[in-house]
Design a protein around this motif. Structure first.
Motif, PDB file in Angstrom:
ATOM      1  N   ARG A  61       6.027  -6.925   9.741  1.00 22.41           N
ATOM      2  CA  ARG A  61       5.228  -8.005   9.174  1.00 22.41           C
ATOM      3  C   ARG A  61       5.761  -8.452   7.831  1.00 22.41           C
ATOM      4  N   ARG A  62       5.727  -9.746   7.636  1.00 24.95           N
ATOM      5  CA  ARG A  62       6.102 -10.264   6.328  1.00 24.95           C
ATOM      6  C   ARG A  62       4.863 -10.233   5.444  1.00 24.95           C
ATOM      7  N   PRO A  63       5.029 -10.241   4.141  1.00 23.56           N
ATOM      8  CA  PRO A  63       3.881 -10.102   3.241  1.00 23.56           C
ATOM      9  C   PRO A  63       2.972 -11.321   3.296  1.00 23.56           C
ATOM     10  N   LEU A  64       1.681 -11.086   3.129  1.00 24.12           N
ATOM     11  CA  LEU A  64       0.723 -12.178   3.106  1.00 24.12           C
ATOM     12  C   LEU A  64       0.520 -12.705   1.696  1.00 24.12           C
ATOM     13  N   ALA A  65       0.699 -11.863   0.701  1.00 25.57           N
ATOM     14  CA  ALA A  65       0.551 -12.282  -0.686  1.00 25.57           C
ATOM     15  C   ALA A  65       1.798 -13.026  -1.135  1.00 25.57           C
ATOM     16  N   THR A  66       1.618 -13.943  -2.054  1.00 27.43           N
ATOM     17  CA  THR A  66       2.764 -14.727  -2.521  1.00 27.43           C
ATOM     18  C   THR A  66       3.040 -14.558  -4.013  1.00 27.43           C
ATOM     19  N   ASP A  67       2.465 -13.548  -4.625  1.00 22.34           N
ATOM     20  CA  ASP A  67       2.783 -13.337  -6.034  1.00 22.34           C
ATOM     21  C   ASP A  67       4.161 -12.699  -6.164  1.00 22.34           C
ATOM     22  N   ARG A  68       4.763 -12.835  -7.290  1.00 16.98           N
ATOM     23  CA  ARG A  68       6.140 -12.404  -7.505  1.00 16.98           C
ATOM     24  C   ARG A  68       6.317 -10.906  -7.264  1.00 16.98           C
ATOM     25  N   SER A  77       4.593  -8.836  -5.298  1.00 15.62           N
ATOM     26  CA  SER A  77       4.510  -8.512  -3.871  1.00 15.62           C
ATOM     27  C   SER A  77       5.772  -8.929  -3.140  1.00 15.62           C
ATOM     28  N   LEU A  78       6.266 -10.112  -3.457  1.00 17.04           N
ATOM     29  CA  LEU A  78       7.455 -10.610  -2.774  1.00 17.04           C
ATOM     30  C   LEU A  78       8.704  -9.834  -3.170  1.00 17.04           C
ATOM     31  N   ALA A  79       8.760  -9.358  -4.404  1.00 18.70           N
ATOM     32  CA  ALA A  79       9.934  -8.621  -4.866  1.00 18.70           C
ATOM     33  C   ALA A  79      10.031  -7.242  -4.225  1.00 18.70           C
ATOM     34  N   SER A  80       8.915  -6.687  -3.804  1.00 18.37           N
ATOM     35  CA  SER A  80       8.925  -5.330  -3.257  1.00 18.37           C
ATOM     36  C   SER A  80       9.184  -5.287  -1.751  1.00 18.37           C
ATOM     37  N   VAL A  81       9.392  -6.436  -1.130  1.00 14.34           N
ATOM     38  CA  VAL A  81       9.565  -6.496   0.321  1.00 14.34           C
ATOM     39  C   VAL A  81      11.040  -6.506   0.684  1.00 14.34           C
TER      40      VAL A  81
END
Length: 102
Positions: free
Chosen positions: A71-78, A80-84
């Protein structure tokens, strides 16, 4: 319930549903009829409940591990996106899914 391309995950989801239903039926019958005074019967019921709970935990663990990987992340804050790990996410597939929903 999401559709799974991995048949093993689909099997675990189906098993999870069946196991939960069986556990619910055992516990409902146990309290509807009452706990038997026979120790062996009570022991068998407890053992069956423990085995079902173990199988449920195993399936939940396998499904959760699969979902973390796919699954891709649902949150769009920086943060959350950086840790994926984006290497497993296929942008081509996401684009084609978006065009199919129109």
């Amino acid at each position: 319930m999401p559709v799974d391309s991995d048949s093993a995950i689909a099997w675990h989801r189906a098993q999870l549903k069946k196991l939960r239903e069986t556990l619910k039926n055992i516990e409902t019958a146990r309290f509807t009829v009452g706990v038997s005074t026979q120790a062996s019967r009570t022991g068998k019921t407890q053992k069956a409940i423990a085995e079902l709970e173990q199988k449920i935990r195993q399936s939940q663990h396998i499904i959760a591990a699969y979902e973390r990987q796919t699954r891709r992340p649902l949150a769009t804050d920086r943060r959350s996106l950086a840790s994926v790990s984006w290497s497993s996410w296929n942008a081509q597939a996401a684009h084609s899914r978006g065009s199919n929903s129109r």
